[in-house]
Write an enzyme that holds these catalytic residues in place. Sequence first.
Site, PDB file in Angstrom:
ATOM      1  CG  HIS A 158      40.546  60.606  39.007  1.00 52.21           C
ATOM      2  ND1 HIS A 158      41.319  60.274  40.089  1.00 52.21           N
ATOM      3  CD2 HIS A 158      39.410  61.154  39.497  1.00 52.21           C
ATOM      4  CE1 HIS A 158      40.679  60.621  41.197  1.00 52.21           C
ATOM      5  NE2 HIS A 158      39.512  61.152  40.878  1.00 52.21           N
ATOM      6  CD  GLN A 198      38.629  57.839  47.639  1.00 53.01           C
ATOM      7  OE1 GLN A 198      39.425  58.476  46.977  1.00 53.01           O
ATOM      8  NE2 GLN A 198      37.386  58.221  47.820  1.00 53.01           N
ATOM      9  CB  CYS A 245      40.138  64.358  41.742  1.00 50.08           C
ATOM     10  SG  CYS A 245      38.933  63.958  42.970  1.00 50.08           S
ATOM     11  NE  ARG A 247      37.122  62.475  51.616  1.00 49.60           N
ATOM     12  CZ  ARG A 247      36.392  61.703  50.812  1.00 49.60           C
ATOM     13  NH1 ARG A 247      35.221  61.233  51.211  1.00 49.60           N
ATOM     14  NH2 ARG A 247      36.826  61.410  49.598  1.00 49.60           N
ATOM     15  CG  ASP A 249      40.181  57.638  43.516  1.00 48.83           C
ATOM     16  OD1 ASP A 249      39.177  57.512  42.797  1.00 48.83           O
ATOM     17  OD2 ASP A 249      40.491  58.708  44.069  1.00 48.83           O
ATOM     18  CE  LYS A 270      25.573  60.337  43.723  1.00 44.02           C
ATOM     19  NZ  LYS A 270      26.030  60.383  45.081  1.00 44.02           N
ATOM     20  CG  HIS A 323      35.801  61.858  39.902  1.00 45.77           C
ATOM     21  ND1 HIS A 323      36.713  62.550  40.646  1.00 45.77           N
ATOM     22  CD2 HIS A 323      35.223  62.758  39.075  1.00 45.77           C
ATOM     23  CE1 HIS A 323      36.679  63.826  40.300  1.00 45.77           C
ATOM     24  NE2 HIS A 323      35.781  63.979  39.340  1.00 45.77           N
TER      25      HIS A 323
END
Length: 640
Positions: A376, A372, A325, A354, A374, A459, A505
């Site tokens: 945004h 990911q 992000c 992580r 991912d 979410k 996200h």
Amino acid sequence: MPMTPLEELRHSCSHVLATAVLRLFPEAKLDIGPPTDTGFYYDFDLEHKFTTEDLARIEAEMKKIAEENQPFRRSEVPRAEAVEIIKRIGQERYKLGRLADIPEGEAISFYQNGEFVDLCAGTHVRYTAKLKAFKLLSIAGAYHRGDEKNKQLQRIYGTAFPSKDELAAYLNQLEQARLRDHRKLGRELKLFHIDEDVGQGLILWTPNGAIVRQELQTFIGEELRKQGYLQVFTPHIGKLELYKTSGHFPYYKESQFAPVIENQSLAKVLGENCSCGEVFARLDAVSSHLRDQINARTGRETITPERVRPDDQLLDGFMLKPMNCPHHIKIYAAQPRSYRDLPIRLAEFGTVYRWEQSGELTGMTRVRGFTQDDAHLFCTEEQVAGELLGCLSLVKIVLTTLGLADYRVRVGLRDPDSGKYTGETALWDKAEAACRTAAQTLGVPFTEEPGEAAFYGPKIDFVIKDVIGREWQLGTVQVDYNLPIRFDLSYIGADNAAHRPVMIHRAPFGSLERFCGVLIEHFAGDFPAWLAPEQVRIVPISEKTLDHARTLLARLKAEGLRAALDEHSDKLGAKIRRAELDKVPYTLVIGQKEAEANSVSVRSRARGDEGVLAAEAFIARLKSEVAARALPEKRRPAGA
Ligand SMILES: [Zn+2]
Ligand SMILES: [Zn+2]
């Protein structure tokens, strides 16, 4: 919380397990034995390492104990007497600590069955004869109290059911799962590798696995472009200050790798003879400038005075990025934005790191570095509902294409009684309503879970069910009011004034690692042709047709198909068997007749023998199957 009857049954089995272990290994020291979602376990401290043969002996002893039909008897005792009992049975090592966990004033109870006595709050079945269908399954290492600093104990896992039929059904499902285990198939089909020298939880995508991943990325990428996403690329690290601004550091420190410190900064603190504690404190610290910014933006004391240090005491460094992000936010903030530009959808297959405990790591599904899917989305408040719908429709397309049409969603809402959520109530109400509407529109079952929202917004989570009925939690879509504030994001509205965008996200499939792991198990390694690392295997019957087979191979490759030729000199049956083991969707057998007629004898993994086809007809058919990303019409049971 009282135990359910099934938990009671399973927990009673763990007592019987401990009874049996002490009969066979009287020196064993016992820790605890609770029920689990799928069975029960007990943790033992014992010099001797349990073997699979031991499991069979222990299970046989458990059957005897069940037949002995021992009653479970409860007795409540004062604390001092409890200490005496634990000493008398020689179980001081762990049980005294477990006794100390029981708060003053709470009842202390023991349960006895036959000769076995255990400190336990209960509850249990009344007689051991009630335990009619149980099975010991595995042995694993487990740290006392789950703490790596403590001694590793031996955990014996088992399961139990009210009836033999239910047990048999469960064991069959376990066997199906074993055959589909992505770690096993990953090795056999050479899809990925984990190497101790590289590091646990770090996936090496070998060429076969890389093909599957690349095809998935291409597919998802195409759908993203259709939906107006813009591709970006960002580095794997970012400055510590970026994550102090976002709030990812130091709050989530335990789940991240330690910062990477620049040589110069490191030399400076070493030159000042800083203690290790001081180095960590300087890493966590922020400048008064950053504190003022964040506190002004959030309108409260987000950064407390004790974290502030003079600039010359701050330690510079980088983080392996735990999330994408902040990088995407900086791309948004790199130029002025107008309401006409919104929504802006930035997508990246972004790799993040992580820190997971080593005991938590499993194959591709629990890892320390992952990519990911991912993105945004930066939009106006009015656009949130529409953008959520877009995210969900993407998920629907991808899951349907992969034959994962059975899934449900969880809508995480705020807990109305909790004060931990940032943002105005009116915004929350709107965003929650948008999530709910989006979930309803999907036409799949969904649940609303108050208290499951992130602190910055509601979410939507995805849980899919695979072909053997197991559930997998994939990714999530989250609405966020917090980061746009912390990074002071804005756009110029139609009124010419600055407004705050809302961020969404979304990483609906979680990570490519996890998603591929799930797909390997879902397909049992039998990928549809468009994903299969090798789509076609050419098998010449003898040397005589080898030249023709090579020409055919070149022809398939020229058409963009992933084909290979089996040049081994062994028998036809062995070659076909090899193609079966490699789970190649199509095997083409080439004999003299086929070579002369430029035809192929087709064996489909999904449908069996398909007879002889003209080579060009087969190529055209396979190309359209791949282009359509078709699923095999009929799938064989796993292991076939
Ligand atoms: Zn118990
Ligand atoms: Zn994000």
